[in-house]
Enzyme design. Structure first.
Site, PDB file in Angstrom:
ATOM      1  N   LYS A  31       0.865  -1.191   0.000  1.00 29.46           N
ATOM      2  CA  LYS A  31       0.000   0.000   0.000  1.00 29.46           C
ATOM      3  C   LYS A  31       0.894   1.232   0.000  1.00 29.46           C
ATOM      4  CE  LYS A  31      -4.430   1.097   0.270  1.00 29.46           C
ATOM      5  NZ  LYS A  31      -5.595   0.318  -0.182  1.00 29.46           N
ATOM      6  N   ASP A  64      -7.036   4.591  -4.287  1.00 27.89           N
ATOM      7  CA  ASP A  64      -7.707   4.411  -2.983  1.00 27.89           C
ATOM      8  C   ASP A  64      -8.298   5.789  -2.673  1.00 27.89           C
ATOM      9  OD1 ASP A  64      -7.799   2.282  -0.616  1.00 27.89           O
ATOM     10  OD2 ASP A  64      -7.479   4.206   0.338  1.00 27.89           O
TER      11      ASP A  64
END
Ligand code: NDP
Ligand code: 2IT
Length: 444
Positions: free
Chosen positions: A125, A165
């Site tokens: 991430k 995201d």
């Protein structure tokens, strides 16, 4: 916790100031205790200690020039958590609240989520504390370019493949990809969520929200003999995940009565009109409160957290972590809510999870229920490798199959370990087994 309690202790000693990361790890380790008991060779091989420690944590400076000619400096992150079953894969978040602990919790969850998809993708991430709100297109572009000016050296189509995201959608992926290509002179599928004319996959934009509803449909049918048909649905957020969850829930016969942003929520008794929402959020890039100007019968309520007091059958938290607490869970249940699907990552606090599970609510945990986004990213990577594109119907059918199979694997793991219908435990175990086994087989 017995076998794994020292693993948790070590995590808290090493990084005491990362509460979201602790929360995510604690839930997983608690679920994995019986797995550790059945597999002493994994305990011996330090599999659990290694699972909670990222392979690599990259922190970098992102200086950029704002519209007034002033230089601003933000902090960029990429956490490459685990690559035993495939290259690191996971989104990039731009939000002022982002710090290393946010990216670590998301990267950790991503390992098990990506494993659940059945595709060969590891977990990672990234993100930044950059706040895209109120910035011009030019500022967004210059920030993305400077973010990529450092990130490019750490990623690659076989190494690490970022995506979107919170705060990172089609526009940002475009700027990021453009800069990567300038630097590397290489047209590869190094990011997913790309535009449809330059390597993107059909359905990727819709995939997380659609996948969430496919998962819920299967879970509700299997556990309660119910579906979306004729239900009232409360959804939080008004971004990519919330909007497409609302669209699919409506197609499946549900009436979606709310959407929100961090300032407040809208309630439309007649059902939310998504064309209006798309105009406000995607075209005008304005606040959700604007909705009542188009539909005066709807109402806007200041404050996002009150949304869970709205009566519904199904709740889909699709905004952010820890947005639904124990009190909200009790209110939902008192109002007749029988199913909760996590579109956002870790939106439900541990107290709320306990309340839902203790009251027989179908609780679909994020790492299973929102895996449709990354699964379709995996399908985008396959299409890029093949230099080929599938039709909307082909990708949508594959997405549906993947979500049904995630539900079955999750439900079977829960049952096998004595927690029938506890999808939280089931997802943690089913996601972990493949990763744990691969780590063991590949050695230290
Ligand atoms: P977007 O940026 O498109 O939308 C985010 C939405 O959540 C906005 O409505 C935003 O409101 C709201 N929100 C963000 N932060 C907060 C906060 N601190 N408090 C209240 N509301 C907040 O993001 P996505 O829709 O892509 O992501 C939503 C969630 O889904 C995240 O948890 C993300 O990790 C998860 N997710 C996303 C996937 C994807 O493919 N995009 C895949 C799987 C999970 P505001 O504008 O006021 O900030
Ligand atoms: O949380 C997530 O799964 C995402 N933001 C999507 C990640 C991806 O690589 O598509």
């Amino acid at each position: 916790m017995k076998l794994l309690q020292n693993v948790m202790k070590q995590v808290m000693i090493r990084d005491p100031n990362q509460p979201e990361f602790h929360q995510a790890v604690k839930e997983v380790l608690e679920s994995l205790e019986p797995v550790a008991e059945r597999n002493p060779q994994w305990v011996q091989a330090g599999i659990f200690e290694r699972l909670v420690e990222p392979d690599r944590q990259i922190i970098f400076s992102v200086p950029w020039v704002d519209d007034n000619g002033m230089v601003q400096v933000n902090r960029g992150f990429r956490v490459q958590f685990n690559s035993v079953i495939g290259p690191y894969k996971g989104g990039i978040r731009f939000h002022p609240s982002v710090y290393l602990g946010t990216i670590k919790f998301l990267g950790f969850e991503q390992i098990l989520k990506n494993s659940l998809t059945g595709l060969p993708i590891g977990g990672g991430k990234g993100g930044s504390d950059f706040d895209p709100k109120g910035k011009s297109d030019g500022e967004i572009m210059r920030f993305c370019q400077n973010f990529m000016r450092e990130l490019y050296r750490h990623i690659g189509e076989n190494t690490d493949i970022p995506a979107g995201d919170i705060g990172v959608g089609a526009r940002e992926i475009g700027y990021l990809y453009g800069m990567y290509k300038k630097i590397k002179n290489d047209f590869t599928g190094v990011l997913t969520g790309k535009g449809l004319t330059w390597g993107g996959s059909l359905v990727r934009n819709e995939a997380t929200g659609y996948g969430l509803c496919y998962f819920m449909e299967e879970a509700m049918k299997s556990i309660k003999g119910k579906s979306f048909e004729g239900t009232t649905v409360v959804i939080s957020g008004s971004g990519n995940v919330a909007t497409h969850a609302a669209e699919k829930a409506q197609q499946l016969g549900g009436k979606v009565v709310t959407l929100s942003d961090s300032s407040g929520y809208i309630y439309d008794d007649e059902g939310i009109k998504l064309d209006t929402v798309k105009q406000i959020k995607q075209v005008d890039r304005k606040r959700i409160s604007e909705y009542v100007k188009y539909h005066p019968n709807a109402k806007y309520v200041e404050g996002a957290s009150d949304i869970w007091s709205v009566k519904c059958d199904i709740a889909l938290p699709c905004a952010t972590q820890n947005e639904l607490d124990g009190q909200a869970a009790k209110e939902l249940i008192a109002n007749g809510c029988f199913a909760v699907g996590e579109g956002a990552n870790m939106p439900t606090t541990p107290e709320a999870v306990e309340v839902f599970l203790g009251n027989g609510v179908v609780l679909a945990p994020a790492k299973a229920a929102n895996a449709g986004g990354v699964a379709t990213s995996g399908l985008e990577m396959s299409q890029n490798s093949m230099r080929y594109s599938w039709t909307f119907e082909e990708v949508d059918a594959k997405l549906k199959d993947i979500m049904v199979s995630i539900y079955r694997n999750t439900s079977n793991a829960a049952k096998e370990y004595g927690h029938e219908n506890n999808l939280v435990v089931g997802a943690n175990i089913a996601g972990f087994l493949k990763v744990g086994n691969a780590m063991y087989e590949q050695g230290v």
